[in-house]
Design a protein around this motif. Structure first.
Motif, PDB file in Angstrom:
ATOM      1  N   HIS A   7      43.383  -5.384  41.482  1.00 46.12           N
ATOM      2  CA  HIS A   7      42.396  -4.549  41.700  1.00 46.12           C
ATOM      3  C   HIS A   7      42.983  -3.398  42.980  1.00 46.12           C
ATOM      4  O   HIS A   7      42.824  -2.048  42.805  1.00 46.12           O
ATOM      5  CB  HIS A   7      41.284  -4.935  42.183  1.00 46.12           C
ATOM      6  N   PHE A  25      46.383  -1.630  41.462  1.00 49.66           N
ATOM      7  CA  PHE A  25      45.904  -0.556  40.619  1.00 49.66           C
ATOM      8  C   PHE A  25      45.187   0.557  41.129  1.00 49.66           C
ATOM      9  O   PHE A  25      45.517   1.769  40.924  1.00 49.66           O
ATOM     10  CB  PHE A  25      44.677  -1.073  39.462  1.00 49.66           C
ATOM     11  N   MET A  26      44.469   0.378  42.237  1.00 53.45           N
ATOM     12  CA  MET A  26      44.029   1.556  43.084  1.00 53.45           C
ATOM     13  C   MET A  26      45.100   2.279  43.578  1.00 53.45           C
ATOM     14  O   MET A  26      45.042   3.520  43.536  1.00 53.45           O
ATOM     15  CB  MET A  26      42.934   1.161  44.132  1.00 53.45           C
ATOM     16  N   HIS A  47      41.821  -0.734  36.720  1.00 56.24           N
ATOM     17  CA  HIS A  47      41.198  -0.957  38.347  1.00 56.24           C
ATOM     18  C   HIS A  47      39.736  -1.516  38.230  1.00 56.24           C
ATOM     19  O   HIS A  47      39.263  -2.480  38.678  1.00 56.24           O
ATOM     20  CB  HIS A  47      41.543   0.032  39.109  1.00 56.24           C
ATOM     21  N   THR A  85      45.346   3.559  34.256  1.00 55.64           N
ATOM     22  CA  THR A  85      45.205   2.628  35.489  1.00 55.64           C
ATOM     23  C   THR A  85      43.918   2.409  36.316  1.00 55.64           C
ATOM     24  O   THR A  85      43.673   1.451  36.695  1.00 55.64           O
ATOM     25  CB  THR A  85      46.431   3.279  36.499  1.00 55.64           C
ATOM     26  N   HIS A  86      43.245   3.758  36.243  1.00 56.58           N
ATOM     27  CA  HIS A  86      41.919   3.640  36.881  1.00 56.58           C
ATOM     28  C   HIS A  86      41.071   2.861  35.835  1.00 56.58           C
ATOM     29  O   HIS A  86      40.028   2.080  36.571  1.00 56.58           O
ATOM     30  CB  HIS A  86      41.313   5.000  36.959  1.00 56.58           C
TER      31      HIS A  86
END
Length: 161
Positions: free
Chosen positions: A54, A57-58, A42, A38-39
């Protein structure tokens, strides 16, 4: 065998604690792999939905980061060391790393699959935890299932026309 020389007497047998800790180690590995995926997405998402994805995902990786600590601390409370290396996570995880940088909607597909895989890993532990009457772990698993199932639904909704 426990890594602690002081006997642990919390109402769970050594066998139950060992089996639950092993299951939670798999959950920690899937959770860490999901966090990292996920990071990564992002950082690398692009296209017309850049800003929305963006930000989404954060929020997801931030929530996931907090969960890692809760899972690892439960393993420790049961008297076992929590896995904490990439080598251990790769060995224990059911989620495989994504090669390269996929397009935005492929990122979403990968995350749906990873959220669902993490939910399956958590759910698979529930019978063992129930049989051992381990309420703290059951509570943790229920909370994680709620997050992973809801997040998978939200991500899946982005893929529908």
């Amino acid at each position: 065998m426990s890594d602690n020389s002081v006997k642990i007497d919390i109402g769970l047998s050594e066998k139950s604690r060992s089996e639950i800790a092993a299951g939670l180690s798999g959950l920690l590995a899937d959770s860490y792999t999901l966090y990292l995926m996920t990071h990564n997405f992002h950082w690398n998402v692009k296209g017309p939905m850049f800003n929305s994805l963006h930000q989404m995902f954060m929020a997801q990786y931030t929530e996931q980061w907090t969960a890692l600590d809760l899972i690892a601390e439960r393993i420790r409370a049961l008297g076992y060391p929590a896995p904490g290396t990439y080598a251990q996570f790769v060995q224990l995880a059911t989620i495989k790393e994504v090669e390269g940088v996929p397009k935005a909607m492929e990122m979403v597909r990968h995350l749906v699959n990873a959220q669902e895989a993490t939910a399956r890993t958590a759910r698979k532990l529930l019978p063992l935890v129930g049989e051992a009457d381990d309420q703290p772990t059951a509570d943790l698993l229920t909370q994680r299932l709620d997050v992973h199932e809801k997040t998978a639904w939200m991500l899946r909704s982005l893929l529908e026309e």
